[in-house]
Motif scaffolding. Structure first.
Motif, short mmCIF file in Angstrom:
data_model
loop_
_atom_site.label_atom_id
_atom_site.label_comp_id
_atom_site.label_asym_id
_atom_site.label_seq_id
_atom_site.Cartn_x
_atom_site.Cartn_y
_atom_site.Cartn_z
N LEU A 1 -11.95 -4.80 3.97
CA LEU A 1 -11.73 -3.38 4.28
C LEU A 1 -13.04 -2.64 4.53
N GLN B 1 -1.48 4.81 3.68
CA GLN B 1 -1.15 4.56 5.08
C GLN B 1 -1.31 5.83 5.92
N ILE C 1 -12.34 1.75 6.45
CA ILE C 1 -11.00 1.90 5.92
C ILE C 1 -11.02 1.80 4.40
N GLY C 2 -11.90 0.95 3.90
CA GLY C 2 -12.02 0.79 2.46
C GLY C 2 -12.36 2.09 1.77
N ARG D 1 7.99 2.13 15.94
CA ARG D 1 6.84 2.51 16.74
C ARG D 1 5.71 1.49 16.66
N ILE E 1 1.80 -5.28 3.32
CA ILE E 1 0.98 -4.13 2.99
C ILE E 1 1.73 -2.83 3.24
N MET F 1 -5.35 0.46 -6.16
CA MET F 1 -4.44 0.17 -5.04
C MET F 1 -4.16 -1.32 -4.92
N LEU F 2 -3.12 -1.63 -4.19
CA LEU F 2 -2.73 -3.03 -3.97
C LEU F 2 -2.49 -3.79 -5.26
N LEU G 1 -10.67 1.20 15.01
CA LEU G 1 -9.34 1.69 15.34
C LEU G 1 -9.36 2.42 16.67
N TRP H 1 -3.16 -3.75 9.30
CA TRP H 1 -2.41 -4.23 8.14
C TRP H 1 -2.00 -5.68 8.33
N GLU I 1 -6.46 6.04 -3.23
CA GLU I 1 -5.69 5.21 -4.15
C GLU I 1 -6.52 4.54 -5.24
N LEU J 1 0.89 -1.16 0.00
CA LEU J 1 0.00 0.00 0.00
C LEU J 1 0.93 1.21 0.00
N LEU K 1 -9.25 4.40 1.65
CA LEU K 1 -8.27 3.97 0.66
C LEU K 1 -8.79 4.15 -0.76
N LEU K 2 -10.07 3.93 -0.93
CA LEU K 2 -10.66 4.11 -2.26
C LEU K 2 -10.45 5.54 -2.73
N THR L 1 -2.60 1.33 13.52
CA THR L 1 -2.92 0.64 12.28
C THR L 1 -2.15 -0.65 12.09
N VAL M 1 -4.96 6.89 6.44
CA VAL M 1 -5.70 6.19 7.49
C VAL M 1 -5.29 6.73 8.87
N ARG M 2 -4.00 6.93 9.04
CA ARG M 2 -3.54 7.44 10.33
C ARG M 2 -4.05 8.85 10.58
N LEU N 1 -9.78 -4.31 17.05
CA LEU N 1 -9.07 -5.10 16.05
C LEU N 1 -8.39 -6.31 16.65
N ARG O 1 1.53 14.52 15.63
CA ARG O 1 1.20 13.23 16.26
C ARG O 1 1.57 12.03 15.41
N GLN O 2 1.48 12.20 14.10
CA GLN O 2 1.72 11.04 13.24
C GLN O 2 3.03 11.14 12.47
N PHE P 1 -7.61 8.71 11.59
CA PHE P 1 -7.70 8.27 12.98
C PHE P 1 -7.61 9.47 13.92
N LEU Q 1 -2.08 -3.46 13.64
CA LEU Q 1 -2.93 -4.65 13.68
C LEU Q 1 -3.79 -4.78 12.43
#
Ligand code: FES
Ligand code: FES
Lengths: 144, 144
Positions: free
Chosen positions: A123, A9, A77-78, B102, B90, B1-2, A131, B112, A85, A4, A81-82, B108, A12-13, A136, A35-36, A16, B110
DNA sequence: ATAAACTTGACAAAATTACTAGAGTATTAT
DNA sequence: ATAATACTCTAGTAATTTTGTCAAGTTTAT
């Protein structure tokens, strides 16, 4: 294999972090960046796409930032990402944008199609809420 | 994607052709090239990897070519792709070769991991035999 | 010997990714 | 009003990965 890109990635973060502020605390790009650990400029690009896709709304001016446009349990999540990407397309032949002439005679076409659907199905079932509350852990325990 | 790279795609299609000759008819690279429309030079690279991985054996000299080293029911698509493209990863964090510091604090990770396992599980269940006898049609009907 | 066929490693064009830069627009607190 | 905050948008570019090609081997059957 089947990587991915970082855009997905980071996206998604970022979502979150935005989800944490739902429903009334806008999160700034700067804060997400801190933070990320992703550059502000790159996040701008990513969040812009997500906004155009209708997943988040932006609040301008001081005290502004981003807020989910729906509850975190309603954003998968799907979908994220859609937007970032494009659709899952294991091979070019599976991509609606490209297509393949010999798709009828090709033995592997069904294989990639099945895999793609498997992935998309998964997804779609995971949401931002999963999350947020760490559910999870159980999903991974169940396994395939 | 993917996306899956062409190397993996061509590899599976090449293995399909080799499988047709199992157990006693070696298939030449030239023949695979013709049937699957992939250059001989590129196939050399791909089949070489698969041979090193122990999935096929080569027979030299006139009348030679490649043969499966096991029955087609014992070779999964997952194994083929693993040899050609490495493990499903992924994200870089999920790749044993890279790793992530980290990983403990990451929400995330878990996700992936679960997705990767889902994919690997699926690819392990599909074998060359499924491609040969067209049993994929039923699998796709069952859906996710 | 000779030709069929595989083996190997180096290399290069093309595509994609992962960003950075910078100028612009909108909103609000004071 | 105006300064400060914060989002918006378009380009451009360096690094990486992918997707191959090329050419000089080695091995084996006849
Ligand atoms: S070559 Fe297009 S579907 Fe297989
Ligand atoms: S950043 Fe490495 S696991 Fe999330």
């Amino acid at each position: 294999m089947l990587k991915l890109s970082t855009k997905g990635q980071y996206g998604v973060r970022a979502m979150f972090e935005v989800a944490k502020g739902y429903p009334d605390v806008p999160i700034t790009i700067k804060e997400i960046s801190k933070r990320q650990d992703v550059s502000v400029a790159y996040l701008e690009q990513i969040l812009n796409k997500l906004r155009k896709g209708g997943l988040i709304v932006s609040v301008k001016g001081p005290g502004g930032g981003y807020i989910l446009s729906r509850g975190p349990e309603a954003i998968s999540i799907g979908e994220i990402l859609l937007e970032l990407e494009g659709p899952v397309a294991i091979t070019a032949c599976q991509d609606p944008a490209s297509g393949c002439v010999r798709v009828d005679g090709c033995v592997t076409a069904l294989l990639w199609k099945a895999l793609g659907e498997k992935i998309e199905g998964f997804l779609r079932t995971i949401t931002l809420n999963d999350l947020l509350n760490g559910s999870l852990r159980e999903i991974t325990k169940v396994g395939a």
